[in-house]
Design an enzyme around this catalytic site. Structure first.
Site, PDB file in Angstrom:
ATOM      1  CB  ILE A  84      -1.213  -6.050  -9.812  1.00 24.90           C
ATOM      2  CG1 ILE A  84      -2.193  -5.985  -8.980  1.00 24.90           C
ATOM      3  CG2 ILE A  84      -1.447  -6.963 -11.056  1.00 24.90           C
ATOM      4  CD1 ILE A  84      -3.816  -5.362  -9.489  1.00 24.90           C
ATOM      5  N   GLY A  87       2.288  -1.684  -2.174  1.00 24.46           N
ATOM      6  CA  GLY A  87       2.443  -0.209  -1.534  1.00 24.46           C
ATOM      7  C   GLY A  87       3.042  -0.563  -0.463  1.00 24.46           C
ATOM      8  N   GLY A  88       3.083   0.738   0.399  1.00 18.61           N
ATOM      9  CA  GLY A  88       3.338   0.796   1.527  1.00 18.61           C
ATOM     10  C   GLY A  88       2.699  -0.231   2.640  1.00 18.61           C
ATOM     11  CG  MET A  89      -0.472   1.081   4.429  1.00 16.07           C
ATOM     12  SD  MET A  89      -2.123   1.752   4.596  1.00 16.07           S
ATOM     13  CE  MET A  89      -2.643   1.673   3.068  1.00 16.07           C
ATOM     14  N   GLY A  90       0.384  -2.667   1.975  1.00 15.98           N
ATOM     15  CA  GLY A  90      -0.220  -3.873   1.442  1.00 15.98           C
ATOM     16  C   GLY A  90       0.369  -4.216   0.212  1.00 15.98           C
ATOM     17  CB  VAL A  92      -2.470  -4.847  -4.919  1.00 17.68           C
ATOM     18  CG1 VAL A  92      -3.981  -4.902  -5.627  1.00 17.68           C
ATOM     19  CG2 VAL A  92      -2.615  -3.780  -3.899  1.00 17.68           C
ATOM     20  CE  LYS A 108      -3.679  -1.722  -0.062  1.00 13.88           C
ATOM     21  NZ  LYS A 108      -3.973  -0.217  -0.750  1.00 13.88           N
ATOM     22  CG  ASP A 201      -4.434   6.996   2.189  1.00 13.72           C
ATOM     23  OD1 ASP A 201      -3.552   7.927   2.287  1.00 13.72           O
ATOM     24  OD2 ASP A 201      -3.870   5.938   2.248  1.00 13.72           O
TER      25      ASP A 201
END
Lengths: 884, 223
Positions: A84, A87-90, A92, A108, A201
């Site tokens: 779904i 993002g930058g880090m992970g 999801v 995530k 964050d």
């Protein structure tokens, strides 16, 4: 040019190899002097150094090019469904959880480049705090773990919604509606802060809006994730050299944008909320995404630290061609929007975005409250900065230039106004420095306490060395070292250090409390009475700001063997007052709860203590003290279960045995031998005999009693046989009582005399030793001494010892009924009182004595010497010996 | 061209050395093999000109290997640069001789440099192809770098490495081994005859330096 890069290289390597990142700014000040170019170079290198990068940093084995996880795959109890988000880090995914309950969750998976173990460890450390969060606008983080490929993942409540900025624009929410949504977010963040969790964050993609019954409900997600991924945002955000942006510094607070940016607190979240509000109002962040792309990374960070953002209303008027679109999304005409925002909202945003934390809103609540005031047209707290303040900022920004101006003005005008400026500046810098140092000291003491209770002297000494540099007060450093020595089994050195600490600051109640808990008093040159008095005054001591929670914690600990209820309350208060999760304090709280549970016969509380000790000992991995306390609380629960839930008692025993088994590794650590001895004794394990033989070389039941009296020191045996009643009166009392009960009355009485001669003013020693004359058949001596004592000494009456009440009974000032009435419902008290009555009746009415001894044992106060003494007497004392 | 796996190569080579009939069985390779082995021992004995003759041989071999692999792999599959380098080593260096001296460092330095050139070449070509609308589907991939879609990144790294080599030649050598031949910092240091501490020192600085350089590059190219 080449000399600059040579110099930069040398300074950079020196910083990386020999200095800790904390010290970098200071080191750079010193190494680069005024050379800004050089400093810029070095800072650039250091930044690059701290950033992780897939090109340079991934060992081959952890790289893979397949998708992180595939739909249909299972990770632990979670079955992956569709993706779904990315993002930058992970990435999801929606996942289905089967166990323990069926539900859909968001999972995530973090992209490569993280040390999974560290991520999980950091998450575990905060798990308790996260679990305590319960707020309708917070999506819970439920779990964390590692995938088969070794990537960390987080499991969260599934929120199907849009990022707040998107939602607001899509629904064309007006400024007022946006503010109402924003207020809810502030409340959620405030709730988390109260539970000791900082988000770190906050940004639109972490605030999703869903609709419930047609009403928008914002949910803050990812609490605890940023912290777990690394304390420092600068490590993972900004550019990686090739990839596009990973994470974003757009919402980063100035303190997070520092090289040594670990210094993050709740006000950093307030700052990020300020940026979010900015964006909700104006449609852009103060530093726009385009600007961010254009600027080099150091430049971006510098701007965050130094550049004053344009006011929202100014920003709106400079939007240019996008302004009509931005306005339309807010249901307003372009010129109208600027007017709506100008004034109050400008100042509210600017106050949240102050570079200097102390000038920001103190809490997210305060920010929300000011918005509330704006919405109800009350005067807001935020105000345009005063002229003085603006001049002052100018001074700070242009330090070198200003000093020239200052000199000139001084020569020309000798203006007191300018002098005043200098003073303000100095005071403010000083305060900032003090704030930072204070927080650092806090952290050091936190770590020091953890290491001390583990008995890890080396670690403690390293920490106190740093703490001394950070101007931590001397007595606290000594106290930590003393504590470590004491718990690491060097009592003499401990006493020595604690005595020194008391000399340095006689008014620090925590030192006294620690001394009390550690036992040995002689080296301090204090009498037991002085300590008891000190202990009594402890509860009321007011501690000054910075050290307050620590002081309260150690005070609570000092009360453990005087008044467990009070100890429990004080420890709880200390934890509440502490700004962060505090596992070592949770251990002490579990300890106190265990004692209280045993005293009240409260199995529920005992179970709570077990759970608490368990969680804390998991976090404080391999901490012998935490494990010992866990075993202790389990023993309490087990003993209570024997009477209250007999069918489950076996299970309780098994849990206990498992923990004790683990404790075996730490045989030599503080209080471990005693826990082992007690457990073996209670469980009828013959190892009790062996342990007694090994550790105490004395007859088992007396030995346990004696060892308890001596607070479970390893060297109890040595001291027992050296007959040094001055140092360990309770253990000696047990030994002499044993002698008296076995026909060596003269020897026992001589021992008794030596004990009370060594502690002429110590009530609880006398109250405990009093059994010797009774057992030797000399009731008269007991009555006489108790009476004489009460005439000369005024002693306090702590629930754990009940010295005064018992002595009054021995002196025949109060009768049996009064004694029992005073004791009330305290099971410790009942146990002690029945024992006292048994002593009194020993000679005249052995049957009654037997009955009372049995009653004394009944409530299973296994932490009292009397519990074992009573059993030993029923078994061995000829007049009482029970025939099978 | 028959398609053979790296295992085939290794097995046949081992077999050949075992039989000492290598010249008979794989004659073609052997010429180059003895050449390379010869050059490596010349470098070892201190002939500076020998190194110049090494690179073209290694480069040529690697390029052929890569091309052969790419021709035989299905589109979309990946090819490991490291495997290529090591395969080239097995093919080019006489293993019985290699155990006697420590020429591996020179070989792998040349291999890393070759790999770098191959990648740069490829990036340039792809850049041109992109403009011409023709996209290469086959990915040569080992490090993330090699699979990155933007050829500019590889070219930028290439430039940055050149710049580094002017002031820090040793560090640049180390980086090449680390990035293009995928050795660990430890191993790369050993191959270059550095102490562990020196290797890490070089790596730490070079890494930070390259990153700042690349960030600057990336920022300026965005404008």
């Amino acid at each position: 040019m080449s000399t600059i890069s040579e110099n930069a290289k040398a300074i950079f390597l020196e910083a990386v190899e020999k200095r800790s990142p904390k010290d970098w700014p200071e080191f750079l000040d010193q190494a680069c002097g005024d050379d800004r170019t050089l400093r810029g170079h070095v800072e650039g290198l250091l930044h690059a150094h701290r950033e992780r990068d897939s090109l340079f940093d991934e060992p081959q084995s952890t790289r893979d090019y397949v998708p992180l996880v595939r739909p249909g795959q299972s990770i632990g109890p979670y079955k992956i469904r569709e993706q779904i988000g990315d993002g930058g880090m992970g990435v999801v995914y929606v996942a289905e959880q089967e166990q323990p309950l069926r539900r859909k969750v968001a999972l995530k998976v973090i992209k490569a480049g993280m040390d999974s173990k560290a991520v999980i460890a950091r998450f575990e450390a905060e798990r308790n705090a996260l679990a305590m969060m319960n707020h309708p606008n917070i999506a819970k983080v439920l779990d964390a773990g590692t995938t088969e490929q070794g990537r960390p993942f987080f499991v969260m409540e599934l929120i199907q919604g849009k990022p707040i900025t998107e939602y607001c624009d899509h629904k064309k929410l007006t400024i007022q509606q946006r503010l109402e949504l924003f207020t809810q977010i502030c409340n959620a963040v405030q709730h988390a802060h109260q539970k000791g969790v900082i988000h770190r964050d906050i940004k639109p993609s972490n605030i999703l809006v869903t609709e419930i019954d047609g009403k928008p409900v914002p949910k803050v997600i990812d609490f605890g994730v940023a912290k777990a991924l690394g304390a420092n945002l600068t490590d993972r955000t900004v550019y990686t050299s090739f990839q596009s942006l990973v994470g974003t510094p757009l919402y980063m607070s100035p303190e997070q944008a520092q090289l040594s940016g670990v210094d993050v607190d709740t006000s950093s979240d307030v700052y990020s909320l300020g940026i979010l509000l900015y964006e909700l109002l104006t449609g852009t962040t103060p530093l726009s995404a385009d600007e961010l792309k254009a600027a080099a990374q150091d430049e971006v960070l510098r701007r965050i630290r130094e550049t004053e953002p344009p006011r929202p209303s100014n920003r709106i008027s400079s939007l240019g061609e996008t302004s009509s679109q931005v306005s339309e999304c807010r249901g307003a005409q372009p010129e109208q929007l600027g007017r709506l925002v100008r004034g109050d909202l400008d100042w509210i945003v600017m106050k949240a975005l102050e570079k200097d934390r102390s000038r920001r809103y103190k809490t997210a609540d305060a920010l929300a409250a000011d918005i509330g005031r704006h919405l109800t047209s009350e005067p807001v707290e935020a105000r345009p900065p005063s002229t003085v303040y603006r001049i002052q900022k100018f001074v700070r920004r242009n330090r070198s230039g200003v000093s020239f101006v200052v000199v000139m003005s001084f020569v020309l005008l000798a203006s007191t106004f300018i002098a005043g400026l200098g003073w303000i500046r100095a005071a403010r810098n000083e305060r900032k420095l003090q704030d930072a140092l204070g927080e650092w000291r806090h952290e050091l003491i936190d770590r020091g306490l953890e290491a001390a209770f583990r008995g890890d002297l080396d670690a403690v000494e390293q920490i106190t060395k740093k703490a001394r540099k950070a101007d931590a007060s001397k007595d606290w450093c000594l106290l930590l070292e003393g504590l470590a020595h004491g718990l690491g089994d060097n009592q003499t050195q401990a006493s020595h250090l604690l005595a020194q600490a008391i000399k340095v600051n006689p008014d620090n109640p925590a030192t006294v409390a620690t001394f009390l808990s550690m036992g040995n008093l002689d080296d301090a040159g204090w009498t037991q009475t002085e300590f008891e008095e000190a202990a009594q005054s402890l509860g009321t001591a007011k501690s000054p700001g910075e050290y307050r929670s620590y002081e309260q914690l150690l005070l609570g600990w000092g009360q453990m063997y005087l008044d467990p209820e009070k100890s429990m309350l004080m420890t709880r208060a200390a934890i509440e007052f502490h700004p962060r999760p505090w596992p070592i304090a949770e251990v002490l709280l579990a300890h106190a709860e265990g004692h209280v549970a045993l005293d009240r016969g409260d199995l529920k509380l005992a179970n709570q203590a077990v759970a608490r000790a368990f969680d804390a000992s998991e976090i404080l991995y391999a901490n012998s003290f935490a494990k010992a306390i866990l075993a202790f609380t389990q023993m309490v629960a087990w003993q209570l279960a024997i009477d209250q839930k007999p069918q489950e008692a076996q299970e309780y025993l098994q849990n206990c045995a498992n923990s004790v088994e683990e404790l075996g590794e730490y045989q030599d650590a503080f209080s471990v031998p005693a826990i082992l001895a007690i457990f073996y004794e209670l469980s009828g394990d013959e190892r009790a005999d062996r342990l007694m033989e090994l550790k105490f070389k004395t007859q088992k039941d007396y030995g346990v009693a004696g060892s308890i009296g001596y607070f479970f020191r390893d060297d109890a045996n040595q001291k027992l046989t050296s007959e040094n009643p001055k140092q360990m009166p309770i253990a000696s009392a047990a030994t002499f009582a044993m002698m008296a009960s076995q026909g060596e009355e003269d020897l026992a009485l001589r021992g008794y005399q030596s004990i009370i001669a060594a502690h002429p003013e110590t009530g609880f020693v006398l109250a405990t030793a009093m059994q010797i004359p009774f057992l030797a058949g000399r009731d008269d001596i007991a009555t006489r001494d108790a009476t004489a004592f009460l005439e000369t000494v005024d002693i306090p009456d702590f629930p754990f010892y009940l010295a005064r009440t018992r002595l009054e009974y021995y002196a025949q000032k109060i009768d049996e009924d009064t004694l029992m009435a005073r004791v009330g419902r305290s099971r410790i008290g009942q146990s002690l009182a029945h024992y006292a009555i048994a002593m009194r009746k020993l000679q005249k009415d052995p049957d009654a004595a037997k009955k009372h001894l049995r009653q004394s044992i009944e409530s299973r106060q296994f932490f009292l010497p009397e519990y074992y003494m009573a059993q030993a007497l029923l078994r061995h004392y000829p007049p009482l010996r029970e025939t099978e | 061209m028959p398609s053979w796996s790296i295992r085939d190569v290794i097995c046949s080579l081992l077999f050949c050395f075992g039989c000492r009939w290598n010249s008979l069985l794989i004659g073609g390779i052997l010429f180059r093999m003895s050449d390379v082995t010869q050059i490596l021992s010349e470098i070892e004995t201190g002939d500076p000109a020998a190194a110049d003759r090494l690179l073209p041989l290694v480069y040529e071999e690697l390029r052929k290997l890569a091309a052969a692999k790419l021709a035989n792999e299905r589109p979309g599959q990946t090819l490991q640069a490291t495997a290529l380098v090591h395969e080239a080593y097995l093919r080019l260096v006489d293993q019985t001789a290699a155990t006697k001296w420590d020429g591996r460092g020179h070989f792998f330095a040349a291999a890393a440099e070759s790999m770098r050139r191959i990648l740069v070449e490829r990036a340039r070509r792809r850049k041109a192809e992109k403009h011409g609308g023709h996209l290469v589907r086959v990915e040569l991939s080992d490090r993330n770098l090699l699979s990155r879609s933007d050829p500019n990144e590889i070219l930028a790294l290439n430039d940055a490495l050149d710049a580094l080599a002017t002031s820090e030649p040793e560090a640049a050598e180390l980086v090449k081994l680390r990035i293009f031949a995928d050795f660990s910092v430890d191993e790369a240091g050993k191959l270059l005859g550095m102490s562990r501490a020196t290797a890490y020192r070089h790596w730490t600085y070079a890494r930070a330096w390259l990153k700042t350089q690349l960030a600057r590059e990336a920022a300026s190219s965005e404008d």
